[in-house]
Design an enzyme around this catalytic site. Structure first.
Site, PDB file in Angstrom:
ATOM      1  N   HIS A  22      -5.582  -8.987  -3.555  1.00 26.15           N
ATOM      2  CA  HIS A  22      -5.610  -8.051  -2.417  1.00 26.15           C
ATOM      3  C   HIS A  22      -7.050  -7.989  -1.847  1.00 26.15           C
ATOM      4  O   HIS A  22      -8.099  -8.631  -2.081  1.00 26.15           O
ATOM      5  CB  HIS A  22      -5.703  -6.621  -3.593  1.00 26.15           C
ATOM      6  CG  HIS A  22      -6.821  -6.427  -4.470  1.00 26.15           C
ATOM      7  ND1 HIS A  22      -6.734  -7.014  -5.699  1.00 26.15           N
ATOM      8  CD2 HIS A  22      -8.022  -5.789  -4.330  1.00 26.15           C
ATOM      9  CE1 HIS A  22      -7.798  -6.689  -6.393  1.00 26.15           C
ATOM     10  NE2 HIS A  22      -8.520  -6.051  -5.603  1.00 26.15           N
ATOM     11  N   HIS A  79      -9.586  -5.557   0.008  1.00 27.30           N
ATOM     12  CA  HIS A  79     -10.221  -4.130   0.243  1.00 27.30           C
ATOM     13  C   HIS A  79     -10.391  -4.056   1.856  1.00 27.30           C
ATOM     14  O   HIS A  79     -11.123  -4.872   2.419  1.00 27.30           O
ATOM     15  CB  HIS A  79     -11.605  -3.953  -0.389  1.00 27.30           C
ATOM     16  CG  HIS A  79     -11.456  -4.204  -1.899  1.00 27.30           C
ATOM     17  ND1 HIS A  79     -11.546  -2.879  -2.714  1.00 27.30           N
ATOM     18  CD2 HIS A  79     -11.122  -4.875  -2.658  1.00 27.30           C
ATOM     19  CE1 HIS A  79     -11.234  -3.300  -4.039  1.00 27.30           C
ATOM     20  NE2 HIS A  79     -11.242  -4.655  -4.106  1.00 27.30           N
TER      21      HIS A  79
HETATM   22  P1  5GP Z   1     -10.975  -5.628  -7.554  1.00 27.11           P
HETATM   23  O1  5GP Z   1     -12.308  -5.429  -8.326  1.00 27.11           O
HETATM   24  O2  5GP Z   1      -9.836  -6.218  -8.463  1.00 27.11           O
HETATM   25  O3  5GP Z   1     -11.334  -6.164  -6.384  1.00 27.11           O
HETATM   26  O4  5GP Z   1     -10.313  -3.997  -7.366  1.00 27.11           O
HETATM   27  C1  5GP Z   1      -9.568  -3.276  -7.846  1.00 27.11           C
HETATM   28  C2  5GP Z   1      -9.393  -2.117  -7.014  1.00 27.11           C
HETATM   29  O5  5GP Z   1      -8.128  -1.402  -7.623  1.00 27.11           O
HETATM   30  C3  5GP Z   1     -10.482  -1.094  -7.388  1.00 27.11           C
HETATM   31  O6  5GP Z   1     -11.316  -0.551  -6.289  1.00 27.11           O
HETATM   32  C4  5GP Z   1      -9.751   0.040  -8.174  1.00 27.11           C
HETATM   33  O7  5GP Z   1     -10.474   1.239  -7.652  1.00 27.11           O
HETATM   34  C5  5GP Z   1      -8.472  -0.058  -7.693  1.00 27.11           C
HETATM   35  N1  5GP Z   1      -7.586   0.325  -8.302  1.00 27.11           N
HETATM   36  C6  5GP Z   1      -7.367   0.344  -9.901  1.00 27.11           C
HETATM   37  N2  5GP Z   1      -6.228   0.821 -10.458  1.00 27.11           N
HETATM   38  C7  5GP Z   1      -5.502   1.427  -9.239  1.00 27.11           C
HETATM   39  C8  5GP Z   1      -4.378   1.990  -9.442  1.00 27.11           C
HETATM   40  O8  5GP Z   1      -3.628   2.390 -10.247  1.00 27.11           O
HETATM   41  N3  5GP Z   1      -4.001   2.431  -7.884  1.00 27.11           N
HETATM   42  C9  5GP Z   1      -4.733   2.312  -6.883  1.00 27.11           C
HETATM   43  N4  5GP Z   1      -4.188   2.455  -5.570  1.00 27.11           N
HETATM   44  N5  5GP Z   1      -5.867   1.569  -7.029  1.00 27.11           N
HETATM   45  C10 5GP Z   1      -6.358   1.058  -8.053  1.00 27.11           C
END
Ligand code: 5GP
Ligand code: ZN
Length: 135
Positions: free
Chosen positions: A100, A102
């Site tokens: 994903h 951000h």
């Molecule tokens: P990463 O650190 O993997 O790049 O970021 C994962 C992101 O997913 C985090 O910013 C976290 O807040 C978000 N996140 C985790 N669980 C969920 C969820 O159930 N729904 C949504 N919309 N975001 C989530």
């Protein structure tokens, strides 16, 4: 679909999300732990763990959707700046292993700081590292 993956569940509509955009390849949802108001995640519909695993064509779809979301944030929130962040791998801070981007809207005085701690490279480093890395 990976049945243990929360983003696959969100894509499939099996978990609730605040969706702001979708197309045939991607969806964009609000992050539930936003770094700031409007922090959005652009997620491909197909499951790929991280950047290394994701086909270039899928990345192109995610990049295109991220640009659309950035323009939407600009228009709707009145911001003029944005950070696009991808964490790939645990040591890069990845927590959800479904690729994903951000999309983080930025405005003056928002208190966020994504600057890395860096020092100016010397000529030896630039020469040695570029000869190791070039392809
Ligand atoms: P990463 O650190 O993997 O790049 O970021 C994962 C992101 O997913 C985090 O910013 C976290 O807040 C978000 N996140 C985790 N669980 C969920 C969820 O159930 N729904 C949504 N919309 N975001 C989530
Ligand atoms: Zn997934």
């Amino acid at each position: 679909m990976d049945t243990d993956c929360i983003f696959c569940k969100i894509v499939a509509g099996k978990m609730p999300s605040s969706k702001i955009y979708e197309d045939s390849h991607t969806i964009a949802v609000l992050d539930i732990f936003p770094a700031c108001p409007g922090h959005t995640l652009v997620i491909p519909r197909d499951h790929h763990a991280d950047l290394f695993d994701t086909p270039a064509a899928t990345l192109a779809h995610v990049a295109r959707a991220s640009k659309k979301v950035a323009h939407r944030l600009q228009e709707a929130l009145g911001i003029d700046s944005v950070n696009i962040i991808n964490n790939s791998g645990a040591n890069a801070g990845q927590v959800v292993f479904h690729l994903h981007f951000h999309v983080v809207p930025r405005s003056g005085g928002d208190g966020l700081d994504f600057k890395l701690n860096r020092v100016k490279a010397d000529a030896k480093y630039l020469e040695e590292m570029s000869s190791r890395l070039k392809f």
